[in-house]
Enzyme design. Structure first.
Site, short mmCIF file in Angstrom:
data_model
loop_
_atom_site.label_atom_id
_atom_site.label_comp_id
_atom_site.label_asym_id
_atom_site.label_seq_id
_atom_site.Cartn_x
_atom_site.Cartn_y
_atom_site.Cartn_z
N ARG A 51 0.70 -1.12 0.08
CA ARG A 51 -0.22 -0.02 -0.06
C ARG A 51 0.91 1.07 0.02
O ARG A 51 0.39 2.38 -0.27
CB ARG A 51 -0.72 0.05 1.34
CG ARG A 51 -2.07 -1.16 1.30
CD ARG A 51 -2.61 -0.87 2.55
NE ARG A 51 -1.60 -1.33 3.59
CZ ARG A 51 -1.68 -1.35 4.82
NH1 ARG A 51 -2.81 -1.09 5.62
NH2 ARG A 51 -0.91 -1.58 5.79
N HIS A 178 9.67 -22.94 5.39
CA HIS A 178 11.23 -22.63 5.14
C HIS A 178 12.17 -23.56 5.49
O HIS A 178 13.40 -23.88 5.12
CB HIS A 178 11.63 -21.27 5.32
CG HIS A 178 11.97 -20.98 6.66
ND1 HIS A 178 10.64 -20.61 7.51
CD2 HIS A 178 12.77 -20.96 7.44
CE1 HIS A 178 11.26 -20.49 8.84
NE2 HIS A 178 12.35 -20.53 8.58
N ASP A 235 3.83 -22.12 16.56
CA ASP A 235 4.78 -21.42 15.83
C ASP A 235 5.99 -22.50 15.26
O ASP A 235 6.39 -22.23 14.29
CB ASP A 235 5.62 -20.23 16.64
CG ASP A 235 6.43 -19.53 16.00
OD1 ASP A 235 6.19 -18.94 14.96
OD2 ASP A 235 7.66 -19.18 16.26
N HIS A 240 7.27 -26.84 11.59
CA HIS A 240 8.73 -27.17 11.31
C HIS A 240 9.16 -28.70 12.03
O HIS A 240 9.75 -29.38 11.10
CB HIS A 240 9.70 -26.22 11.79
CG HIS A 240 9.13 -24.68 11.38
ND1 HIS A 240 8.94 -24.45 9.94
CD2 HIS A 240 9.12 -23.45 11.86
CE1 HIS A 240 8.71 -23.31 9.82
NE2 HIS A 240 8.77 -22.45 11.04
N LYS A 331 12.77 -20.87 23.05
CA LYS A 331 13.29 -19.48 23.03
C LYS A 331 14.11 -19.21 24.22
O LYS A 331 14.04 -19.66 25.24
CB LYS A 331 12.18 -18.47 22.71
CG LYS A 331 11.56 -18.31 21.56
CD LYS A 331 10.84 -17.45 21.17
CE LYS A 331 10.28 -17.17 19.63
NZ LYS A 331 11.28 -17.51 18.63
P1 NAP Z 1 5.63 -6.94 7.73
O1 NAP Z 1 6.77 -6.78 7.68
O2 NAP Z 1 4.34 -6.43 8.83
O3 NAP Z 1 5.17 -6.56 6.29
C1 NAP Z 1 3.93 -6.77 5.74
C2 NAP Z 1 3.58 -6.31 4.22
O4 NAP Z 1 2.43 -6.28 3.99
C3 NAP Z 1 4.31 -4.74 3.99
O5 NAP Z 1 4.72 -4.88 2.84
C4 NAP Z 1 2.75 -3.99 4.10
O6 NAP Z 1 3.05 -2.97 3.13
C5 NAP Z 1 2.10 -5.07 3.53
N1 NAP Z 1 0.41 -4.98 3.74
C6 NAP Z 1 -0.18 -4.73 4.82
N2 NAP Z 1 -1.53 -4.65 4.66
C7 NAP Z 1 -1.59 -4.63 3.16
C8 NAP Z 1 -2.70 -4.34 2.46
N3 NAP Z 1 -3.95 -4.28 2.99
N4 NAP Z 1 -2.60 -4.38 1.19
C9 NAP Z 1 -1.32 -4.40 0.52
N5 NAP Z 1 -0.21 -4.87 1.02
C10 NAP Z 1 -0.63 -4.72 2.47
O7 NAP Z 1 5.11 -8.71 7.68
P2 NAP Z 1 6.41 -9.68 7.56
O8 NAP Z 1 7.26 -9.96 8.72
O9 NAP Z 1 7.20 -9.25 6.29
O10 NAP Z 1 5.77 -10.95 7.24
C11 NAP Z 1 4.98 -11.40 5.86
C12 NAP Z 1 4.33 -12.76 5.84
O11 NAP Z 1 5.45 -13.52 6.10
C13 NAP Z 1 3.33 -13.05 7.18
O12 NAP Z 1 2.58 -13.86 6.93
C14 NAP Z 1 4.40 -13.64 8.37
O13 NAP Z 1 3.74 -14.34 9.34
C15 NAP Z 1 5.22 -14.43 7.37
N6 NAP Z 1 6.66 -14.74 7.70
C16 NAP Z 1 7.29 -13.74 8.18
C17 NAP Z 1 8.79 -14.13 8.76
C18 NAP Z 1 9.58 -12.87 9.07
O14 NAP Z 1 10.86 -12.96 9.55
N7 NAP Z 1 9.28 -11.81 8.84
C19 NAP Z 1 9.13 -15.52 8.92
C20 NAP Z 1 8.00 -16.54 8.73
C21 NAP Z 1 7.01 -16.15 8.04
P3 NAP Z 1 2.22 -1.60 3.51
O15 NAP Z 1 1.98 -1.27 4.97
O16 NAP Z 1 3.18 -0.71 2.47
O17 NAP Z 1 1.02 -1.94 2.77
#
Ligand code: NAP
EC number: 1.1.1.49
Length: 484
Positions: A51, A178, A235, A240, A331
């Site tokens: 967004r 992963h 989690d 995993h 953890k």
């Molecule tokens: P994050 O940092 O909160 O990023 C979320 C993304 O979604 C941002 O790019 C946000 O951008 C976008 N977004 C949010 N609402 C939106 C909407 N209504 N329309 C379009 N885009 C939208 O989350 P993350 O940590 O990267 O995690 C992403 C996914 O990966 C989740 O399912 C999480 O459970 C999974 N995951 C993450 C990790 C990790 O290490 N981070 C590990 C395993 C799994 P805008 O705010 O600009 O829209």
């Protein structure tokens, strides 16, 4: 070493959540590494979307910064990075509104693989799938990739599966775990099924028990909003650790094809016995002198969410009857280390004088930090003075064995390329996820009905005392994390 990188087909990869943490830490740097080794064809394109209001140049700037942060001095020539960035586009799309979808549709080309990677909150998965479908963007051979967590119980996983399957066929849905992209995890399959040494011994006649440990040294800081609603069971264990157990316990698939492998994994999950309460240890790390504990971060000072789980799991089939699998994850433990340890039965008889009990061999498949395989063996202690025995490890570190030019591949790199290749082997099938929740749900429900706190444990320890007892009462002991 000769590299055998084969370029994938031309593709358009739409990355939803492109401004987020996972995209910047893992997915985009992973794609860059695949570009550097020549796996991305010239016409391949990555279309970031979120967004946030930013220009393509601004988005490329954030990607550049993320790659530099990840790769440091090893980033390579500037022109290669610039070339990679030139393949990146950005479209502002709101997953829950109409904004941006037409522009996105206009950017997609017909004559190439089309993949939609949903690196966004799981609450958006079904809606994005629906909009892709309704807008005609989801063509017959396009792929959709969804991140973890896949549901928080059986019902939510079923609903999510139904939402995705209403718009995509199962062969188009890539559910990421992963851990399956880790080199050593795939090596477990190579070790078992490309060697004749292990498979004849891979059963309860020869294996005493298996220990699967995923230990983390960090706490929940920064992830508390998600973690406190999840806990270690949801989690880590349901996904995993169960996946690692499956790859260790499964029957040899008849072929290395996605469905043959996943059929065998589902059979393992369906063979898991319910786990009685006495076979589970649940813990929460506590505050120590001057330090902080789980409850200081959880947001709820009386939270009963577990940051540690250990359990004894029985795989009720012919191969494994009598050989328990002990799972452990937590953890703020002593170290960040993960491994699968296959503990063979002790030699039945000692022929050597003055040598006490001989311990069985242990095959350790180390996932992190230093991926590799170790086999604990007993040999003669060198030197004079009679025959003495000594335990030593035959150690194969992949980094050493495979040479300096084989940079370890991050799991995400491999998995994204597998999506483009259309290979689902390392992704969870819908029925597999549901089977895992069917097994995990009663455990979590039983905890929800209780009012007691998880057992406290110290930061830097191996977890609560109950976890040690789980093994001691069976006459076994956990390997020290990092024992080798
Ligand atoms: P994050 O940092 O909160 O990023 C979320 C993304 O979604 C941002 O790019 C946000 O951008 C976008 N977004 C949010 N609402 C939106 C909407 N209504 N329309 C379009 N885009 C939208 O989350 P993350 O940590 O990267 O995690 C992403 C996914 O990966 C989740 O399912 C999480 O459970 C999974 N995951 C993450 C990790 C990790 O290490 N981070 C590990 C395993 C799994 P805008 O705010 O600009 O829209």
């Amino acid at each position: 070493m000769v590299s055998r990188v084969i370029p994938v087909e031309p593709f358009d990869l739409v990355l939803f959540g492109a401004t987020g943490d996972l995209a910047h830490r893992k997915i985009l740097p992973g794609l860059f590494h695949r570009f550097v080794v020549g796996q991305m064809p010239d016409t391949a394109r990555i279309i970031g979307s979120a967004r946030s209001d930013m220009s393509v140049e601004e988005f490329r700037g954030t990607v550049r910064a993320a790659i530099l942060e990840q790769a440091g001095d090893e980033v390579g020539p500037e022109e290669v990075l610039a070339d990679f960035l030139s393949r990146i586009d950005y479209v502002r799309v709101n997953a829950t509104g109409d904004e941006g979808w037409d522009e996105l549709a206009g950017k997609l080309r017909a004559d190439r693989v089309r993949a939609f990677y949903l690196s966004v909150a799981p609450s958006l998965f079904a809606e994005i799938a629906e909009r892709l479908h309704a807008g005609g963007l989801a063509t017959g051979d396009s792929r959709i990739v969804v991140e973890k967590p896949f549901g928080r119980d059986l019902q939510s996983a079923q609903e999510l599966n139904a939402g995705l399957r209403a718009c995509f066929d199962e062969h188009q849905i890539y559910r990421i775990d992963h851990y399956l992209g880790k080199e050593t995890v795939q090596n477990l399959m190579a070790l078992r099924f490309a060697n004749s040494l292990f498979e004849p011994l891979w059963n309860s006649t020869h294996i005493d028990h298996v220990q699967i440990t995923v230990a983390e040294s960090l706490g929940i800081e920064g992830r508390e909003a998600y973690y406190d609603k999840s806990g270690a069971m949801r989690d880590m264990v349901q996904n995993h650790l169960v996946q690692l157990l499956c790859l260790t316990a499964m029957e040899p698939p008849s072929k290395f094809t996605p469905n043959a492998v996943r059929d065998e994994k589902v059979k393992v999950i369906e063979a898991l016995d319910p786990v009685p309460d006495e076979d589970i240890a649940r813990g929460q790390y506590r505050a120590e002198k001057g330090g902080d504990g789980y409850l200081d971060h959880a947001g709820d000072p009386s939270s009963r969410t577990e940051s540690f789980v250990a359990m004894k799991v029985r795989v009720a089939n012919w191969r494994w009857s009598g050989t328990p699998f002990y799972l452990r994850t937590g953890k703020r433990l002593r170290a960040r280390e993960s491994e699968i340890a296959v503990v063979f039965r002790d030699p039945p008889h000692t022929i050597f004088p003055n040598v006490g009990h001989l311990r069985g061999n242990v095959l350790v498949i180390r996932l992190q930090p230093d991926e590799g395989i170790t086999l604990r063996t007993t040999i003669k202690d060198p030197g004079p003075g009679g025959l003495r025995l000594k335990e030593v490890s035959l150690d194969m570190s992949f980094a050493e064995a495979l040479g300096a030019d084989s940079r370890p591949q991050d799991a995400y790199e491999r998995l994204v390329m597998d999506v483009i290749r259309g290979d689902q082997t390392l992704f969870m099938r819908g029925d597999e996820v549901e089977a895992a929740w069917t097994w995990a749900d009663p455990i979590i429900r039983a905890w929800d009905e209780r009012t007691d706190q998880p057992t406290p444990y110290d930061t830097g320890s191996s977890g609560p005392e109950d976890a040690l007892m789980l093994m001691h009462r069976d006459g076994r002991r956990w390997r020290q994390v990092g024992e080798g």
